[in-house]
Design a protein around this motif. Structure first.
Motif, mmCIF file in Angstrom:
data_model
loop_
_atom_site.group_PDB
_atom_site.id
_atom_site.type_symbol
_atom_site.label_atom_id
_atom_site.label_comp_id
_atom_site.label_asym_id
_atom_site.label_seq_id
_atom_site.Cartn_x
_atom_site.Cartn_y
_atom_site.Cartn_z
ATOM 1 N N MET A 25 0.864 -0.985 0.349
ATOM 2 C CA MET A 25 0.131 -0.220 -0.147
ATOM 3 C C MET A 25 0.907 1.389 0.189
ATOM 4 N N LYS A 26 0.388 2.041 -1.145
ATOM 5 C CA LYS A 26 1.173 3.465 -1.417
ATOM 6 C C LYS A 26 1.087 4.436 0.633
ATOM 7 N N ARG A 27 2.198 4.863 0.688
ATOM 8 C CA ARG A 27 2.275 5.855 2.054
ATOM 9 C C ARG A 27 3.067 7.045 1.819
ATOM 10 N N MET A 28 2.764 8.369 1.831
ATOM 11 C CA MET A 28 3.474 9.729 1.621
ATOM 12 C C MET A 28 4.393 9.688 2.933
ATOM 13 N N THR A 29 5.991 10.612 2.828
ATOM 14 C CA THR A 29 6.583 10.964 3.568
ATOM 15 C C THR A 29 6.566 12.203 3.511
ATOM 16 N N PHE A 30 6.317 13.337 3.891
ATOM 17 C CA PHE A 30 6.869 14.963 4.136
ATOM 18 C C PHE A 30 7.546 15.132 4.887
ATOM 19 N N ARG A 31 9.060 15.613 4.775
ATOM 20 C CA ARG A 31 10.151 16.072 5.873
ATOM 21 C C ARG A 31 10.374 16.913 5.271
ATOM 22 N N VAL A 32 9.672 18.178 6.665
ATOM 23 C CA VAL A 32 10.650 19.387 6.535
ATOM 24 C C VAL A 32 11.773 19.679 7.473
ATOM 25 N N LEU A 33 12.522 19.270 6.719
ATOM 26 C CA LEU A 33 14.203 19.502 6.537
ATOM 27 C C LEU A 33 14.847 20.438 7.824
ATOM 28 N N ASP A 34 15.595 19.892 8.189
ATOM 29 C CA ASP A 34 16.523 20.913 9.337
ATOM 30 C C ASP A 34 17.679 21.121 7.985
ATOM 31 N N VAL A 35 17.518 22.708 7.986
ATOM 32 C CA VAL A 35 18.662 22.989 7.378
ATOM 33 C C VAL A 35 19.128 24.350 7.795
ATOM 34 N N GLY A 36 19.598 24.582 9.374
ATOM 35 C CA GLY A 36 19.143 25.826 10.069
ATOM 36 C C GLY A 36 18.713 26.612 10.088
ATOM 37 N N VAL A 95 6.248 9.695 -2.748
ATOM 38 C CA VAL A 95 5.312 8.335 -1.974
ATOM 39 C C VAL A 95 5.955 7.031 -2.105
ATOM 40 N N VAL A 96 5.848 6.477 -0.884
ATOM 41 C CA VAL A 96 6.345 5.191 -1.921
ATOM 42 C C VAL A 96 5.407 3.378 -1.649
ATOM 43 N N ASP A 97 6.311 2.599 -2.223
ATOM 44 C CA ASP A 97 5.805 1.456 -2.257
ATOM 45 C C ASP A 97 5.393 0.656 -0.448
ATOM 46 N N ASP A 98 5.038 -0.535 -0.417
ATOM 47 C CA ASP A 98 4.697 -0.989 0.381
ATOM 48 C C ASP A 98 5.858 -1.748 1.042
ATOM 49 N N ALA A 99 7.884 -1.557 -0.191
ATOM 50 C CA ALA A 99 8.424 -2.051 0.308
ATOM 51 C C ALA A 99 9.801 -0.431 0.589
ATOM 52 N N GLY A 100 8.693 0.404 0.727
ATOM 53 C CA GLY A 100 9.673 1.547 1.186
ATOM 54 C C GLY A 100 10.187 1.965 -0.377
#
Length: 491
Positions: A1-12, A21-26
């Motif tokens: 199943m698809k899932r979404m990751t949203f990263r608010v990056l630490d850039v200073g 968007v990634v699949d079951d295996a990541g």
């Protein structure tokens, strides 16, 4: 199943948001980058974030969309590091599409034009696309509104670009900073109903135009489930309560400007806010007065468990102008400090990449005495208690990246949140504690991982906040829907 990751990056000091968007295996199915730049703590935070993004792109070296909200250095200069990293072959990263605001020449950074570099890495070297229309947005059609891009169930909406109040003087020579910021593109990314709004360096003038868009017809229906909103312009108060582009001291105008911000918060009603900023005393952001505008919206169920030793709270760092937030009595005063930055504790969904300020994390209040140890202040709301901080709580990182994950299980959308620190910061935390606490990852077992999930109860143990994926009901005019709960002082 698809899932979404949203990263608010630490850039200073800067901004960077990386979405996949990634699949079951990541394995990644699509990737979107919204801004990436740093002008402070670049080596300590910005460079590790670049390595993290490159690691995430390793299996699929394609960025489906880059959005550059505006041309400021701290929003774009690290894009060059992604595209021209010395440890990967030239042109190994391919870009499918890029959108930007402002003039092409404004993107010349460090002797290299960022847009030209992107074009060299784009399929068939297609040039990036400029948002040129005044008040450009995807919502003028109301219920018939269409996102400008859909890829792998991820919808990308343009909420605003080239706000009208920014257009005067934009063509030709470079305009002033306020106009460039007001010109910022605001985008919203939506995955199975969960929405994430990125505001760039939007000003009060930008938000004024956004409010008009949301108020048009049934457009408000498109803003019903904002899980996270990036606070505009790194949490700056000066530009947020500024609609006309002048720093007027007229109370009437300031009142209108503050009402404009409150309306934006009520209309978007985000479940959580994030702020990406560094410690700059001259800029004074993130400003806690800015964050207070969002308190009525973000006091719901915490998306992250927090730290068990301080009753599942977490830190955030901001600039405090005055002592008014401490209303418990004459003995409860901020300590005198040269900077005005303080790290405080909260259960509210306020998440700053500037996590714990080094000089502020060992604050001792004048009335505490050395036997009480370091004290922490709990905010919001005002009049909250002091907590004695255990030793293990004092080992906190300066910067944190916030990673949201959205997936749908049995028709239920679940959003979870995990803070991540870069590898060197994690090693410093372990060293400060004199060993690896129970439940923390063993540094020897990290392999090549550029980041580490920040432990709470146990690594990755977060409380999902479910929301059934159903069509949004019609709502009346926006109102403040969540009362501010009072925190009870601990014994």
């Amino acid at each position: 199943m698809k899932r979404m990751t949203f990263r608010v990056l630490d850039v200073g000091q800067g901004s960077g948001n990386f979405v996949q968007v990634v699949d079951d295996a990541g394995d990644p199915l699509c990737s979107v980058l919204v801004d990436l730049g740093s002008t402070q703590n670049r080596d300590e935070a910005g460079v590790p974030s670049v390595k993290q993004v490159l690691t995430l792109l390793a299996k699929r070296p394609l960025i489906d969309l880059i959005v550059l909200s505006h041309s400021d250095e701290d929003h774009v200069n690290l894009v060059l590091d992604i595209l021209e990293a010395p440890d990967i072959p030239p042109k190994s990263i391919t870009v499918e599409r890029t959108c930007y605001t402002g003039e092409w020449d404004w993107y010349l950074k460090r002797g290299r034009n960022v847009l030209e570099a992107i074009q060299e890495h784009t399929r068939d070297e297609r040039p990036p696309e400029a948002f040129l229309e005044a008040d450009h947005n995807d919502f003028t059609g109301g219920d018939e509104a269409e996102p400008f891009l859909v890829v792998e169930d991820l919808k990308i909406w343009l909420v605003m670009a080239n706000a009208t109040s920014a257009l005067t003087g934009l063509r030709g020579k470079r305009p002033n900073g306020y106009k460039v910021n007001t010109n910022s593109a605001i985008v919203m990314l939506e995955f199975h109903g969960a929405q994430f709004m990125v505001t760039g360096d939007a000003t009060g003038g930008t938000l004024f135009e956004v409010n008009k868009v949301i108020d048009t017809g049934d457009s408000y229906r498109n803003f019903q489930n904002i899980r996270m909103l990036t606070v505009p312009h790194h949490g700056s108060l000066t530009t947020l309560v500024n609609v006309a582009g002048t720093n007027t001291r007229d109370d009437k105008d300031k009142g209108k400007a503050r009402a404009n911000v409150k309306k934006f918060v009520e209309s978007t009603d985000p479940d959580s806010i994030t702020v990406s900023a560094g410690r700059r005393v001259d800029w004074k952001h993130p400003d806690n007065e800015t964050l207070k505008f969002f308190w009525p919206a973000v006091g719901g169920v915490p998306l992250w468990d927090g730290i068990p030793e301080v009753d599942e709270r977490h830190f955030y760092t901001a600039y405090f102008w005055q002592h008014a937030d401490l209303a418990g009595g004459a003995d409860e005063k901020w300590p005198v400090g040269p900077s005005g930055f303080y790290s405080v504790l909260t259960r509210y969904n306020i998440y700053t990449t500037f996590y714990v300020d080094g000089p502020a994390q060992h604050v001792r209040f004048p009335n505490a005495g050395t036997s009480h140890g370091a004290l922490g202040v709990v905010l919001p709301p005002s009049g909250s208690p002091f907590l004695t901080l255990p030793q293990q709580v004092l080992a906190q990182p300066l910067g944190v990246a916030w990673t949201y994950t959205v997936q749908v299980k049995g028709g239920i959308e679940e959003t979870t949140l995990v803070p991540e620190v870069n590898r060197p910061a994690y090693l410093r935390m372990v060293a400060a504690l004199g060993g690896v606490p129970e439940g923390w990852p063993d540094p020897a077992a990290l392999g090549d991982a550029p980041t580490v999930a920040l432990p709470s109860r146990s690594v990755g143990d977060v409380v999902p906040v479910p929301r059934r994926v159903v069509p949004a009901p019609r709502r009346e005019a926006p109102t403040r829907r969540r009362p501010l709960p009072r925190l009870v002082a601990l014994p």
